[in-house]
Design an enzyme around this catalytic site. Structure first.
Site, PDB file in Angstrom:
ATOM      1  N   PRO A  45      56.016  44.034   0.806  1.00 12.06           N
ATOM      2  CG  PRO A  45      56.313  45.470  -1.027  1.00 12.06           C
ATOM      3  CD  PRO A  45      56.458  44.034  -0.611  1.00 12.06           C
ATOM      4  CE  LYS A  66      51.116  38.349  -3.982  1.00 12.94           C
ATOM      5  NZ  LYS A  66      52.227  39.286  -4.318  1.00 12.94           N
ATOM      6  CB  CYS A 104      57.403  36.497  -8.488  1.00 14.72           C
ATOM      7  SG  CYS A 104      58.626  36.901  -7.223  1.00 14.72           S
TER       8      CYS A 104
END
Length: 412
Positions: free
Chosen positions: A236, A239, A349
């Site tokens: 979203p 980064k 992640c």
């Protein structure tokens, strides 16, 4: 007419069933499970109950089994209702009478009497949960020697991390928001205050981003005029905003149109710019190579188990293998798109070696560039290979962080 609070408990039961029986995430299950729950407080309560059950399920089941002559089946409704009832008493500090009034109506007939008896027996004992949740068998075996440290990070839901648009303002925002900073551009806050009500949200001074999730973009450094960066799988947008704030000319690519809408809204709120592209990264081709590429690859997300405890129960070898295959293809394509001297950062992640270390070992054609201690917050350190592996149990005294694997290469 429903007993007050009963719809929230019924929704929690449906959320747990969706995770354990259908393998859905809590977010995927929410629209259906919460459809009959009115009011945001009750909807939040349903998710909180489900989250605590999934976080502490092994320990809750041990308590239940200690008070029954014959073990209940793993998928028995009475077991699920007892898990919900005990989680409220032991984790959410709900009075026992309220738990009984809103729990037993979820059952009928014999199971209802059984649940009442087991719950009463356990509460008379003065029961408690351990300080650290017991992991389910499957992730415990996969994570090996790291499992106990990971489990230590799961006892409490995580704090709120924000990333600042202007890192030089870190002391000011930490003071204004009443938070602490673990590195420039980062502020950590306690849970509870709605994000949109915090100072600086409306003016786009910051965005929500876990500390570990902010590290990959930092490892690309600062850009400059004409320096192009590609944020693969960008939505979203955390980064993307980091890279834009660091001076890069950013192309943000993602396949998901709805998630890209959120990215565009975040860019507008923060007054940051990027070229947004909706495309499949396995089919898309850039017009020119990039000076920097950030591949935050699709993954099993087991590193987010602090905030998404359902991953402890729904992720297995099949999902890991599927993600690892996609990650290898994306890494190979990203490596081809680097300009000479360009830098590639790969991140997931995930706590799974197949999605992290194994991917880094397999990549060919680029020169590894070690992550240094100076680039990391105090308390974290690179591996011997120059990679970074974070676990939820790290930085425990400061509130922990998500589990990530990060590696970096340069094209020479």
């Amino acid at each position: 007419m429903d007993i007050p609070g009963l719809p929230a408990r019924r929704a929690a039961l449906n959320l747990i069933d969706a995770v354990l029986r259908r393998g859905e995430t809590l977010d995927q299950a929410a629209s259906s499970a919460l459809s009959r729950v009115r009011g945001e407080p009750d909807r939040a309560l349903a998710r909180a109950i489900a989250g605590e059950v999934l976080r502490w399920r092994a320990d809750l089941d041990e308590l239940i089994d200690s008070a029954t002559r014959m073990p209940l089946a793993d998928d028995a409704k009475a077991r699920a209702v007892l898990e919900i009832m005990l989680a409220q008493v032991l984790r959410l500090e709900t009075p026992a009478h309220a738990v009984i009034a809103t729990g037993l109506p979820l059952l009928a007939g014999g199971p209802r009497r059984l649940a009442h008896g087991v719950f009463s027996t356990l509460t008379r004992r003065g029961i408690f949960l351990p300080d650290v949740p017991t992991l389910p068998d499957a992730p415990y075996e996969r994570w090996g020697g790291r499992a106990e440290d990971i489990a230590k990070g799961l006892a409490l839901p995580p704090p709120l991390d924000i990333a600042l648009r202007d890192a030089s303002e870190t002391p000011n925002w930490a003071e204004k928001l009443g938070g602490t900073s673990l590195m420039p551009g980062h502020v950590r806050l306690g849970r509870g205050t709605p994000v949109t009500e915090l100072a600086g949200f409306g003016e786009g001074a910051w965005w929500v981003q876990d500390l570990a999730a902010s590290l990959p973009a930092r490892l690309l450094g600062t850009g400059g005029e004409g320096h192009r960066a590609l944020d693969l799988c960008a939505a979203p947008g955390g980064k993307t905003m980091q890279l834009a704030a660091a001076g890069w000319d950013v192309t943000a690519l993602d396949i998901a149109g709805r998630r890209l809408e959120r990215l565009r809204a975040n860019l507008e709120r923060t007054n940051l710019g990027a070229e947004v592209v909706q495309a499949d990264a396995l089919k898309w081709e850039p017009e020119a190579p990039f000076d920097a590429i950030l591949l935050d690859a699709p993954c099993t997300a087991t590193g987010t188990c602090r905030r998404h405890p359902e991953v402890l129960h729904r992720i297995g070898p099949r999902q890991i293998d599927e993600m690892a295959e996609i990650q290898a293809k994306l890494l190979a394509r990203a490596a081809e798109w680097l300009a000479p001297g360009g830098v590639l950062v790969y991140a997931v992640c995930s706590l799974e070696e197949a999605e992290g270390e194994a991917q880094a070992r397999a990549l060919e054609g680029l020169q590894p560039e070690a992550i240094t201690q100076a680039e990391l917050p105090d308390g974290l350190a690179p591996t011997e290979e120059g990679w970074l592996r974070t676990d939820p149990g790290m930085l425990a005294g400061q509130g922990g962080l998500d589990g990530f694997f990060i590696a970096r290469w340069r094209k020479v």
